[in-house]
Design a protein around this motif. Sequence first.
Motif, PDB file in Angstrom:
ATOM      1  N   VAL A  85       0.853  -1.200   0.000  1.00 40.86           N
ATOM      2  CA  VAL A  85       0.000   0.000   0.000  1.00 40.86           C
ATOM      3  C   VAL A  85       0.891   1.254   0.000  1.00 40.86           C
ATOM      4  CG1 VAL A  85      -1.764   1.302   1.250  1.00 40.86           C
ATOM      5  CG2 VAL A  85      -1.821  -1.222   1.227  1.00 40.86           C
ATOM      6  N   TYR A  86       0.658   2.131  -0.974  1.00 40.93           N
ATOM      7  CA  TYR A  86       1.439   3.377  -1.055  1.00 40.93           C
ATOM      8  C   TYR A  86       0.884   4.392  -0.079  1.00 40.93           C
ATOM      9  CZ  TYR A  86       3.083   7.875  -2.850  1.00 40.93           C
ATOM     10  OH  TYR A  86       3.628   9.135  -2.970  1.00 40.93           O
ATOM     11  N   ARG A  87       1.781   5.016   0.705  1.00 45.36           N
ATOM     12  CA  ARG A  87       1.382   6.057   1.647  1.00 45.36           C
ATOM     13  C   ARG A  87       2.307   7.258   1.495  1.00 45.36           C
ATOM     14  NH1 ARG A  87      -2.701   6.999   4.529  1.00 45.36           N
ATOM     15  NH2 ARG A  87      -1.701   7.176   6.572  1.00 45.36           N
ATOM     16  N   ILE A  95       5.982   2.475   1.522  1.00 45.31           N
ATOM     17  CA  ILE A  95       5.136   1.338   1.142  1.00 45.31           C
ATOM     18  C   ILE A  95       4.834   0.534   2.405  1.00 45.31           C
ATOM     19  CG2 ILE A  95       4.969  -0.771  -0.238  1.00 45.31           C
ATOM     20  CD1 ILE A  95       4.936   1.739  -1.916  1.00 45.31           C
ATOM     21  N   VAL A  96       3.558   0.150   2.567  1.00 48.40           N
ATOM     22  CA  VAL A  96       3.121  -0.514   3.794  1.00 48.40           C
ATOM     23  C   VAL A  96       2.500  -1.879   3.499  1.00 48.40           C
ATOM     24  CG1 VAL A  96       1.694  -0.305   5.862  1.00 48.40           C
ATOM     25  CG2 VAL A  96       2.630   1.751   4.798  1.00 48.40           C
ATOM     26  N   ASP A  97       2.864  -2.868   4.303  1.00 50.60           N
ATOM     27  CA  ASP A  97       2.188  -4.163   4.340  1.00 50.60           C
ATOM     28  C   ASP A  97       1.448  -4.250   5.672  1.00 50.60           C
ATOM     29  OD1 ASP A  97       3.394  -4.740   1.959  1.00 50.60           O
ATOM     30  OD2 ASP A  97       4.952  -6.009   2.823  1.00 50.60           O
ATOM     31  N   CYS A 114       6.424  -1.138   7.329  1.00 57.58           N
ATOM     32  CA  CYS A 114       6.624  -0.211   6.211  1.00 57.58           C
ATOM     33  C   CYS A 114       8.094  -0.070   5.850  1.00 57.58           C
ATOM     34  CB  CYS A 114       6.036   1.162   6.544  1.00 57.58           C
ATOM     35  SG  CYS A 114       6.823   1.964   7.935  1.00 57.58           S
ATOM     36  N   LYS A 115       8.316   0.344   4.617  1.00 57.06           N
ATOM     37  CA  LYS A 115       9.668   0.610   4.100  1.00 57.06           C
ATOM     38  C   LYS A 115       9.590   1.875   3.274  1.00 57.06           C
ATOM     39  CE  LYS A 115      12.185  -2.892   2.888  1.00 57.06           C
ATOM     40  NZ  LYS A 115      13.308  -2.801   3.875  1.00 57.06           N
ATOM     41  N   LEU A 117      10.049   4.693   0.436  1.00 61.40           N
ATOM     42  CA  LEU A 117      10.034   4.537  -1.016  1.00 61.40           C
ATOM     43  C   LEU A 117      11.437   4.636  -1.592  1.00 61.40           C
ATOM     44  CD1 LEU A 117       7.742   3.931  -2.919  1.00 61.40           C
ATOM     45  CD2 LEU A 117       7.614   6.355  -3.511  1.00 61.40           C
ATOM     46  N   ASP A 118      12.283   5.442  -0.938  1.00 64.29           N
ATOM     47  CA  ASP A 118      13.680   5.525  -1.388  1.00 64.29           C
ATOM     48  C   ASP A 118      14.344   4.159  -1.320  1.00 64.29           C
ATOM     49  OD1 ASP A 118      13.497   8.200  -1.900  1.00 64.29           O
ATOM     50  OD2 ASP A 118      14.347   8.837   0.018  1.00 64.29           O
ATOM     51  N   GLU A 119      14.082   3.437  -0.224  1.00 70.03           N
ATOM     52  CA  GLU A 119      14.658   2.101  -0.081  1.00 70.03           C
ATOM     53  C   GLU A 119      14.054   1.141  -1.086  1.00 70.03           C
ATOM     54  OE1 GLU A 119      15.349   0.630   4.062  1.00 70.03           O
ATOM     55  OE2 GLU A 119      14.223   2.450   4.566  1.00 70.03           O
ATOM     56  N   VAL A 120      12.738   1.304  -1.312  1.00 74.61           N
ATOM     57  CA  VAL A 120      12.077   0.455  -2.310  1.00 74.61           C
ATOM     58  C   VAL A 120      12.687   0.687  -3.683  1.00 74.61           C
ATOM     59  CG1 VAL A 120       9.913  -0.035  -3.501  1.00 74.61           C
ATOM     60  CG2 VAL A 120       9.916   0.326  -1.015  1.00 74.61           C
TER      61      VAL A 120
END
Length: 475
Positions: A85-87, A95-97, A114-115, A117-120
Amino acid sequence: MEKYSSLDINHSSPEKQTDWWKAIVHSINDGVLVIDLEGIVQLVNPEYLRITGATPSIIGKPLKESRPGAQLTEILVDRKTRVGVYRKTGNREYIVDMAPIILDDKVIGAVSVCKSLDEVHKLTQELKLKGEKLEQLQKKMSSLYQANYTFKQIIGKNMGLKDAVNVAEKVADTDLPILITGESGTGKELFAQAMHNDSKRKNNPFVPVNCAAIPAALLESELFGYGEGAFTNAKKGGKIGLFEIANNGTIFLDEIGDMSFELQAKLLRVLQEKKIRRVGETRERDINVRIIAATHRDLQQLVKKNHFREDLFYRLNVISLHIPPLRDRKDDIPELVDAFLQSSIINLSLDLESINYTISRHTLRFLQTYEWPGNVRELRNMIDYATCMMEGTEIKIEHLPETITKNRIDISEFNETTSSYNSLQEAVQDAEKRFILETLKKFGNDLEEKKRAANALGISLATLYNKINRYNLDF
């Protein structure tokens, strides 16, 4: 610092157990937030605060108040997991699970991981780079294991050869196992490559394996690969085998008659089950490989002597191809010589377009009287040698390797002044007749002596008797 063993934790107070699990959550590199059944934040770790910009003050408060738009509380009702899920909060993107926490089939809370977006993006780039490297490695692997020859490159009009080509063309696009027999140097691998390139597997690997060239102790791990720690000095992570490399393609097992009896049983299982097992592993892997085997040995005789498994022989011998030796198709020598000569000239970077390189008719006649124990491979090597040795643009007898010319009875009969024959066939027959006669005079006329003469000539005793009758030899 106080240390805990698993026994200490299992028998410690509830407070110590809670501290234990909090310490675990705090050590996780992803952001973690936990709510209870009422939607109250019970736990966050430092990484969650860093990624989202939230503060520790949210603990003990309803999530909806401190994090507007949060979906985690919805999970308490619908019990459905949400992934990716984008937050976005301010200038922070992540990004969240999310998943429900279930105990005794009852929802008692929910957890969010969550992680940023830069890391993603960073992970995505790393995956992309690794994917590109993997693709490059696969391309390199494909180029290493690629079949180069086609049926058009099989030279010759001899009926024995044409019969083999006709059968090979008919079965090329099947998945049936094929056994190719023939003496060393007749072109067994050329046939195997041609069949691969004429099949639906042509864009996948063609993996040749010389079973006689690899020590028996190593052949199993080369064919099937091995797992990590399978033996001393085994590579970390194990090693992929040639069958796996050939997956969806063709594996060519040359000199199959030299394979150990024990390994033959494992090959039989591959043929029957289409599965392989790496050395040192218990897990089986599915494999889709077309097997073409070849040998210069008489497998039926090896079966009788219990040196080759009968069940494997019949499993491999579904389609049988026999490649005739060059001495039985000497009518193909002129065409072969021409093709090899052109190839040698190209390899030597000589001027093929403006200069006509040839072989003298006397030299060609000489080549057609030779018995070629090394078959087409020997002829190819001989032409390469003579091309390097020739002076000018024509190959003559003196340019041939000494290994071919030194044992001839009278090489002067092939010198450049000989011109008393009306045709090449007449010259060849006359030379063959005299050569056989001289050999018979050398060894004698009884049965054992004729056997030795036939062996020296490189032909069977039956062929010798046929030629004696054909030329009406008397001595």
